[in-house]
Write a protein that holds these residues in place. Structure first.
Motif, PDB file in Angstrom:
ATOM      1  N   ASN A 173     -13.245   3.873   2.073  1.00  0.00           N
ATOM      2  CA  ASN A 173     -12.782   3.404   3.729  1.00  0.00           C
ATOM      3  C   ASN A 173     -11.467   2.557   3.329  1.00  0.00           C
ATOM      4  O   ASN A 173     -10.690   2.480   4.018  1.00  0.00           O
ATOM      5  CB  ASN A 173     -14.101   2.304   3.816  1.00  0.00           C
ATOM      6  CG  ASN A 173     -15.052   3.004   4.493  1.00  0.00           C
ATOM      7  OD1 ASN A 173     -15.062   4.125   4.918  1.00  0.00           O
ATOM      8  ND2 ASN A 173     -16.031   2.203   4.372  1.00  0.00           N
ATOM      9  N   ILE A 174     -11.536   1.993   1.982  1.00  0.00           N
ATOM     10  CA  ILE A 174     -10.171   1.491   1.660  1.00  0.00           C
ATOM     11  C   ILE A 174      -9.159   2.467   1.420  1.00  0.00           C
ATOM     12  O   ILE A 174      -7.943   2.196   1.834  1.00  0.00           O
ATOM     13  CB  ILE A 174     -10.301   0.597   0.204  1.00  0.00           C
ATOM     14  CG1 ILE A 174     -11.122  -0.688   0.418  1.00  0.00           C
ATOM     15  CG2 ILE A 174      -9.053  -0.128  -0.298  1.00  0.00           C
ATOM     16  CD1 ILE A 174     -11.710  -1.206  -0.802  1.00  0.00           C
ATOM     17  N   ALA A 175      -9.355   3.699   0.979  1.00  0.00           N
ATOM     18  CA  ALA A 175      -8.276   4.577   0.889  1.00  0.00           C
ATOM     19  C   ALA A 175      -7.908   4.938   2.407  1.00  0.00           C
ATOM     20  O   ALA A 175      -6.732   5.048   2.814  1.00  0.00           O
ATOM     21  CB  ALA A 175      -8.937   5.856   0.331  1.00  0.00           C
ATOM     22  N   LEU A 176      -8.468   4.922   3.334  1.00  0.00           N
ATOM     23  CA  LEU A 176      -8.346   5.132   4.700  1.00  0.00           C
ATOM     24  C   LEU A 176      -7.649   4.138   5.485  1.00  0.00           C
ATOM     25  O   LEU A 176      -6.685   4.370   5.907  1.00  0.00           O
ATOM     26  CB  LEU A 176      -9.649   5.399   5.585  1.00  0.00           C
ATOM     27  CG  LEU A 176      -9.499   5.446   7.243  1.00  0.00           C
ATOM     28  CD1 LEU A 176      -8.691   6.711   7.533  1.00  0.00           C
ATOM     29  CD2 LEU A 176     -10.845   5.460   7.664  1.00  0.00           C
ATOM     30  N   MET A 177      -7.828   2.897   4.973  1.00  0.00           N
ATOM     31  CA  MET A 177      -7.187   1.827   5.371  1.00  0.00           C
ATOM     32  C   MET A 177      -5.803   1.787   4.820  1.00  0.00           C
ATOM     33  O   MET A 177      -4.737   1.595   5.644  1.00  0.00           O
ATOM     34  CB  MET A 177      -7.926   0.453   5.020  1.00  0.00           C
ATOM     35  CG  MET A 177      -7.022  -0.834   5.450  1.00  0.00           C
ATOM     36  SD  MET A 177      -7.679  -2.143   4.560  1.00  0.00           S
ATOM     37  CE  MET A 177      -7.130  -2.159   2.681  1.00  0.00           C
ATOM     38  N   VAL A 178      -5.586   2.176   3.542  1.00  0.00           N
ATOM     39  CA  VAL A 178      -4.288   2.299   3.088  1.00  0.00           C
ATOM     40  C   VAL A 178      -3.559   3.472   3.406  1.00  0.00           C
ATOM     41  O   VAL A 178      -2.237   3.312   3.776  1.00  0.00           O
ATOM     42  CB  VAL A 178      -4.329   2.619   1.628  1.00  0.00           C
ATOM     43  CG1 VAL A 178      -2.992   2.969   0.714  1.00  0.00           C
ATOM     44  CG2 VAL A 178      -5.080   1.416   0.823  1.00  0.00           C
ATOM     45  N   ASP A 233      -3.662  -4.847  -8.806  1.00  0.00           N
ATOM     46  CA  ASP A 233      -2.759  -3.390  -8.521  1.00  0.00           C
ATOM     47  C   ASP A 233      -4.185  -2.443  -9.040  1.00  0.00           C
ATOM     48  O   ASP A 233      -4.274  -2.179 -10.252  1.00  0.00           O
ATOM     49  CB  ASP A 233      -1.563  -3.476  -9.330  1.00  0.00           C
ATOM     50  CG  ASP A 233      -0.804  -1.999  -9.020  1.00  0.00           C
ATOM     51  OD1 ASP A 233      -1.495  -1.111  -8.294  1.00  0.00           O
ATOM     52  OD2 ASP A 233       0.192  -1.879  -9.716  1.00  0.00           O
ATOM     53  N   GLN A 234      -4.685  -2.019  -7.904  1.00  0.00           N
ATOM     54  CA  GLN A 234      -5.600  -0.640  -8.237  1.00  0.00           C
ATOM     55  C   GLN A 234      -5.537   0.382  -7.287  1.00  0.00           C
ATOM     56  O   GLN A 234      -5.124   0.024  -6.080  1.00  0.00           O
ATOM     57  CB  GLN A 234      -6.735  -1.642  -8.135  1.00  0.00           C
ATOM     58  CG  GLN A 234      -7.352  -2.105  -6.852  1.00  0.00           C
ATOM     59  CD  GLN A 234      -8.637  -2.853  -7.199  1.00  0.00           C
ATOM     60  OE1 GLN A 234      -8.709  -3.719  -8.015  1.00  0.00           O
ATOM     61  NE2 GLN A 234      -9.587  -2.745  -6.318  1.00  0.00           N
ATOM     62  N   ALA A 235      -5.884   1.354  -7.908  1.00  0.00           N
ATOM     63  CA  ALA A 235      -6.201   2.772  -6.930  1.00  0.00           C
ATOM     64  C   ALA A 235      -7.521   2.473  -6.244  1.00  0.00           C
ATOM     65  O   ALA A 235      -8.606   1.769  -6.533  1.00  0.00           O
ATOM     66  CB  ALA A 235      -6.086   3.921  -7.754  1.00  0.00           C
ATOM     67  N   SER A 236      -7.341   3.320  -4.979  1.00  0.00           N
ATOM     68  CA  SER A 236      -8.990   3.422  -4.247  1.00  0.00           C
ATOM     69  C   SER A 236      -9.614   4.633  -4.938  1.00  0.00           C
ATOM     70  O   SER A 236     -10.807   4.514  -4.462  1.00  0.00           O
ATOM     71  CB  SER A 236      -8.566   3.766  -2.741  1.00  0.00           C
ATOM     72  OG  SER A 236      -7.415   3.023  -2.194  1.00  0.00           O
ATOM     73  N   SER A 237      -8.967   5.242  -5.708  1.00  0.00           N
ATOM     74  CA  SER A 237      -9.935   6.228  -6.400  1.00  0.00           C
ATOM     75  C   SER A 237     -10.360   5.503  -7.659  1.00  0.00           C
ATOM     76  O   SER A 237      -9.980   4.308  -8.256  1.00  0.00           O
ATOM     77  CB  SER A 237      -8.857   7.526  -7.100  1.00  0.00           C
ATOM     78  OG  SER A 237      -7.515   6.867  -7.662  1.00  0.00           O
ATOM     79  N   ASN A 239      -4.062   6.373  -3.116  1.00  0.00           N
ATOM     80  CA  ASN A 239      -3.963   5.443  -2.220  1.00  0.00           C
ATOM     81  C   ASN A 239      -4.033   3.977  -2.883  1.00  0.00           C
ATOM     82  O   ASN A 239      -5.260   3.254  -2.435  1.00  0.00           O
ATOM     83  CB  ASN A 239      -5.030   5.473  -0.939  1.00  0.00           C
ATOM     84  CG  ASN A 239      -4.232   6.584  -0.219  1.00  0.00           C
ATOM     85  OD1 ASN A 239      -3.679   7.666  -0.514  1.00  0.00           O
ATOM     86  ND2 ASN A 239      -4.768   6.846   1.065  1.00  0.00           N
ATOM     87  N   PRO A 240      -3.206   3.730  -3.658  1.00  0.00           N
ATOM     88  CA  PRO A 240      -3.263   2.171  -4.330  1.00  0.00           C
ATOM     89  C   PRO A 240      -3.193   1.191  -3.343  1.00  0.00           C
ATOM     90  O   PRO A 240      -2.396   1.338  -2.250  1.00  0.00           O
ATOM     91  CB  PRO A 240      -2.329   2.414  -5.321  1.00  0.00           C
ATOM     92  CG  PRO A 240      -1.184   3.120  -4.762  1.00  0.00           C
ATOM     93  CD  PRO A 240      -2.124   4.379  -3.894  1.00  0.00           C
ATOM     94  N   ILE A 241      -3.548  -0.027  -3.775  1.00  0.00           N
ATOM     95  CA  ILE A 241      -3.075  -1.343  -3.117  1.00  0.00           C
ATOM     96  C   ILE A 241      -2.990  -2.582  -4.002  1.00  0.00           C
ATOM     97  O   ILE A 241      -3.583  -2.300  -5.109  1.00  0.00           O
ATOM     98  CB  ILE A 241      -4.141  -1.779  -2.097  1.00  0.00           C
ATOM     99  CG1 ILE A 241      -4.094  -3.067  -1.181  1.00  0.00           C
ATOM    100  CG2 ILE A 241      -5.710  -1.886  -2.907  1.00  0.00           C
ATOM    101  CD1 ILE A 241      -4.996  -3.370  -0.282  1.00  0.00           C
ATOM    102  N   VAL A 286       0.759  -1.318   0.044  1.00  0.00           N
ATOM    103  CA  VAL A 286      -0.023  -0.063  -0.026  1.00  0.00           C
ATOM    104  C   VAL A 286       0.813   1.157   0.026  1.00  0.00           C
ATOM    105  O   VAL A 286       2.106   1.384   0.427  1.00  0.00           O
ATOM    106  CB  VAL A 286      -1.038   0.143   1.298  1.00  0.00           C
ATOM    107  CG1 VAL A 286      -1.959  -0.954   1.205  1.00  0.00           C
ATOM    108  CG2 VAL A 286      -0.084   0.030   2.571  1.00  0.00           C
ATOM    109  N   ALA A 287       0.501   2.355  -0.534  1.00  0.00           N
ATOM    110  CA  ALA A 287       1.115   3.642  -0.573  1.00  0.00           C
ATOM    111  C   ALA A 287       0.264   4.720  -0.693  1.00  0.00           C
ATOM    112  O   ALA A 287      -0.858   4.627  -1.045  1.00  0.00           O
ATOM    113  CB  ALA A 287       2.023   3.450  -1.762  1.00  0.00           C
ATOM    114  N   ASN A 288       0.872   5.901  -0.170  1.00  0.00           N
ATOM    115  CA  ASN A 288      -0.065   7.269  -0.130  1.00  0.00           C
ATOM    116  C   ASN A 288       0.853   8.093  -0.773  1.00  0.00           C
ATOM    117  O   ASN A 288       1.987   7.981  -1.106  1.00  0.00           O
ATOM    118  CB  ASN A 288      -0.431   7.530   1.218  1.00  0.00           C
ATOM    119  CG  ASN A 288       0.620   8.182   2.216  1.00  0.00           C
ATOM    120  OD1 ASN A 288       1.991   8.018   2.125  1.00  0.00           O
ATOM    121  ND2 ASN A 288       0.248   9.195   2.772  1.00  0.00           N
TER     122      ASN A 288
END
Length: 339
Positions: free
Chosen positions: A235-240, A180-184, A162-164, A142-144
């Motif tokens: 929510n996934i972006a927050l987790m990341v 490999d996908q973004a939260s956006s 905020n990809p995971i 994960v990265a920000n």
């Protein structure tokens, strides 16, 4: 081949990209890590995060927004935890430096975590998990970075894309399963490409500067990206964010410097969690059988369509090749010769 693209042998484009990195102020170790990741993205991952994204790195080497002479600082606060300060450099270098040690720790403890702060954005996130899958290891990354995305209930930019990424090793001769996908709703590079090519975008991708949904990519760049799936993506972006920035102590996305001023360094966070199967070969064989069942049901399994050797050539937009050649012959603004 399109008239505006050029197919080049991997050694040729590697040499040209290395020369451009060195000319722009990168050390040989920084250049090598970045070029390896760029070629991997171009061949196996997201092409927009390959050579088009390399140009962003080169511009920031020249402006000082990335420390081209970075020397990452490594700590081991726990036996199964590696913490890295990237020294204002690229994210890939710290991962390269500790890679062999990291793999040993994963195999020793079953699970081990790599976390890093104070780097430029992570680039193509699938690169990190693909490398671990090649060692028979499952992993999640994960990265920000600086905020680009708003969330339901707000118009302020809160998170980056905020990809995971996740990868699981497959059997001999097979490519790993890679997600490999973004939260956006989309990656920012795709938004920028659409703006450059004056293409319209779905109105679910972004808001304009006035906080309204837009199909105009140029207006969307002035606004904010949207999460996929509304609050579920948020929510996934927050987790990341908590894993990438919270664990590494990097800047929260909403506190980070933006991408507008390329002289400012970006304190992005990256966290990778690696897991060793008890029986690596047995796991891979079981995964292959399961993936085949899914495909028989019409399910797309990411990565499986890449069960082929790495290409000997890569196709690069001609305009980028010309820019690389120009930069390779230039000198860093603060030096009389290439580093």
């Amino acid at each position: 081949m399109p008239d505006d693209a050029l197919t080049m042998a991997i050694p040729e484009i590697r040499g040209l990209a290395m020369d451009a990195c060195l000319a722009c102020g990168a050390s040989s170790s920084v250049a090598r890590s970045l070029v390896d990741a760029t070629i991997s993205a171009a061949c196996e991952g997201t092409r927009d995060l390959g050579f088009p994204h390399l140009m962003d790195y080169l511009a920031r080497f020249r402006s000082g927004g990335i420390n081209g002479q970075a020397r990452p600082k490594i700590q081991h606060p726990l036996p199964a935890l590696i913490q890295v300060d990237a020294d204002g450099g690229i994210a890939q270098l710290g991962f390269d430096i500790i890679f062999e040690d990291y793999v040993k720790r994963i195999r020793t403890f079953g699970v081990a975590t790599f976390t890093q702060k104070n780097s430029f954005t992570a680039g193509e996130l699938g690169y990190y998990v693909r490398r671990l899958a090649a060692q028979g290891i499952l992993s999640i990354a994960v990265a920000n970075g600086p905020a680009l995305m708003t969330v339901p209930g707000s118009r302020r930019k809160i998170f980056c894309t905020n990809p995971i990424a996740f990868a699981a090793p497959a059997g001999p001769g097979r490519k790993p399963v890679v997600i490999d996908q973004a939260s956006s709703a989309t990656a920012f590079v795709k938004l920028r490409s659409a703006a450059d090519e004056k293409r319209s975008i779905p109105d679910s991708w972004a808001l304009d500067g006035n906080g309204q949904p837009t199909t105009n990519a140029a207006e969307a760049i002035k606004g904010a990206l949207l999460p996929f799936g509304g609050y579920k993506g948020a929510n996934i972006a927050l987790m990341v964010e908590l894993l990438a920035a919270g664990l590494s102590e990097a800047a929260w996305s909403m506190d980070g410097d933006n991408f507008v001023d390329d002289t400012k360094r970006i304190d992005a966070g990256l966290t990778v969690i690696g897991m060793a199967p008890i029986d690596t070969l047995g796991f891979a064989e079981r995964l292959d059988r399961y993936a085949s069942r899914l495909e028989d049901c019409g399910v797309h399994v990411p990565g499986r369509n890449r069960d082929r050797p790495l290409p000997a050539h890569v196709t690069v937009p001609l305009v980028l090749v010309e820019k690389l050649k120009h930069l390779a012959l230039s000198t860093h603004p603060t030096n009389d010769a290439r580093c």
